[in-house]
Design an enzyme around this catalytic site. Sequence first.
Site, PDB file in Angstrom:
ATOM      1  N   HIS A  91       0.811  -1.210   0.000  1.00 11.10           N
ATOM      2  CA  HIS A  91       0.000   0.000   0.000  1.00 11.10           C
ATOM      3  C   HIS A  91       0.849   1.267   0.000  1.00 11.10           C
ATOM      4  CE1 HIS A  91      -4.201  -1.627   1.143  1.00 11.10           C
ATOM      5  NE2 HIS A  91      -3.517  -2.530   0.451  1.00 11.10           N
ATOM      6  N   HIS A 285      -2.022 -12.787  -2.317  1.00  6.44           N
ATOM      7  CA  HIS A 285      -3.093 -13.463  -1.589  1.00  6.44           C
ATOM      8  C   HIS A 285      -2.754 -14.904  -1.245  1.00  6.44           C
ATOM      9  CE1 HIS A 285      -6.342 -10.353  -2.966  1.00  6.44           C
ATOM     10  NE2 HIS A 285      -5.349  -9.824  -2.276  1.00  6.44           N
TER      11      HIS A 285
END
EC number: 1.11.1.21
Length: 751
Positions: A91, A285
């Site tokens: 992020h 993920h």
Amino acid sequence: MSNESKCPFHQTAGGGTTNRDWWPDQLNLRILHQHSSKSSPDPDFDYAKAFKSLDFQALKKDLTALMTDSQDWWPADFGHYGPLFIRMAWHSAGTYRIGDGRGGAGSGQQRFAPLNSWPDNVSLDKARRLLWPIKQKYGNKISWADLIVLTGNVALESMGFKTFGFSGGRADVWEPDEDVYWGSEKVWLGGDTRYGKDQVKAQPPGQGDLVAEPAKHGEEQNRDLSAERNLENPLAAVQMGLIYVNPEGPEGNPDPVASGKDIRETFGRMAMNDEETVALIAGGHAFGKTHGAGPADNVGPEPEAAGLEMQGLGWHNTFGSGKGGDTITSGLEVTWTSTPTRWSNEYLNNLFDFEWELTKSPAGAHQWRPKEGKGAGTVPDAHDPGKKHAPSMLTSDLALRFDPIYAPIARRFKDNPEQLADAFARAWYKLIHRDMGPLARYLGPEMPNEELLWQDPLPKADPSTISEQDIATLKSRILASGLSVGELVSTAWASASTFRGSDKRGGANGARLRLAPQKDWAANQGVDKVLAALEKIRGEFNNGGKKVSLADLIVLAGTAAVEKAAKDAGYSGSVGFRPGRVDASQEQTDVESFAVLEPLADGFRNFTKARYSVKAEKLLLDKAQLLTLTAPELTVLIGGLRVLGANHGGSNLGVFTDKPGTLSNDFFRNLLDMSVEWKPTSADNETFEGRDRKTGQVKWSGSRVDLVFGSHAQLRALSEVYGSSDGGDKFVRDFVAAWQKVMELDRFDLK
């Protein structure tokens, strides 16, 4: 009477109604003065030097130990902080966008507003606090910007993944960026203005800047709400406060195919192709989980809105314990695999092996679970060893299976795990290094040997550079070539001014002005004539045994022209020039990647490619900020380039002198002349005429970019310095200094 003492001041310094409140469309020069030395606690600090003294392996050892050192105040999921730190690094880097090169991990902006309070960054405040003891230990030898990214890399390695490498060199800044346009929405997770007919197509600098792609400009003006989604440029996220896409689907609609379109658009704007996008999602993920243990109304205000007692933390959670198994972050409660702290290919196996049905998280968010209860009991609980779960997926995960382009790539990675591992390693490395610029800025022992095309590689420089005598000889040949001062200056500017301080791309080094796509840009019309003449001079010189690059010669030609123009104005002295540039090849130049550097407007040359809804002077300010210019540098460069005749296509707009090609302060003297009255000559107020107040005779013509230096109070004040009777010497000195700065913006080999 109250015992509380009455304060003699109703407002403190900086409060009250501001100029911005009165005149919201006013040109905001503050973006040219952000990150000044006054905001730094150590203005003379050399971060690169400090980083080189860092015990890098000891730092990595401490970071690895932290991964499994779970703290009671913020317990680690599955006993491992790795997934949290991957998200933190992702992020930080993932705010980068190719449109203007802004965002990214390069300066540690995640510590500051608005990023530290974005809804997509919930709980990353805790991640950085977990890192503080290590940052405190190593001090200024490791910046927050580098530490955030390195921690994500170490997290991957600690969970069994082999990364591609890591390079340091990201120096911290000490205040929020003011130049980045994150969108116009007034509420978190809003997306109303970046899509649809009401889209705001331009923001004034200081609120962020937008330059719409010309190919889409008409669509942005004319489309209606039912039209296909067309994300406002240069944004790379679908909603305010998100990094990329809404994981529930577009506008919360759980449609995997529609989600795939959003993913392609947003990841593409971060410079990722389809294969890199699939690899990043499938690789990222493979680890960790999302958090949605309860309703969002249990979560308190973000860090910037929280009370002093929170000490910079935010999102205080009143659900249960507020941490561990009661954590609320995105509102989604998804764990993808049975091995959330170990690298595996299980994410893709689960994605394709199960059939999925829509369900909701405890917080009420759309997510997916295997049909018929399959997979139950295979996934561990993050905090309770007595619990087991089924794997689950986000709508954005299912996009990799149902999008017609992503699906074949994802299936290939599923069947060939080694391909996924290599693709993820490379895509992750690109993600966290994309905004670092050329390899000359990379530091540390883990820098890969392989040069990658997205790094805009350059050949190695010849250590034997040309001498001062060679430089003098070349200057003489250039000035005898028949090329005008304006042509030489304009070509050098065209080469150097592609630089973007945001992601450190572009610039004169490499001489890519002669290569696709730059040679075909509208802004560079006419430079082919100059380049042909310089190539001839270069060939003749190089036949003598010594070598000069075309990149050096382009800059030297502009420098020689500036020197001549100053001499013709009666000023002696030389303009600094340092050789050492090299010439890139077409094979070293990614045409698609460089296309985003094309200037849609360059006020320094009075050029616009098309008519835009954003005003020309605001596009100039955006360009100046990307060139890292101050307001005085912007002012003196405009005045100098105009009188030198450097306008695009030889236009006379703003050439307020009767002796073009001479470096005089005539631009300012004539702009500030009160005997001249200005009136617009076009309905859109883009061009103007200056007439003698007494005779009515037309004396000058100018653009918005020219006239703003007499209209805007701050720019006029600066123009008055250079337009005064004693301002000539200072004008020449300051122009030469600003010119040399722009010519060397990309010379990280000298810094």
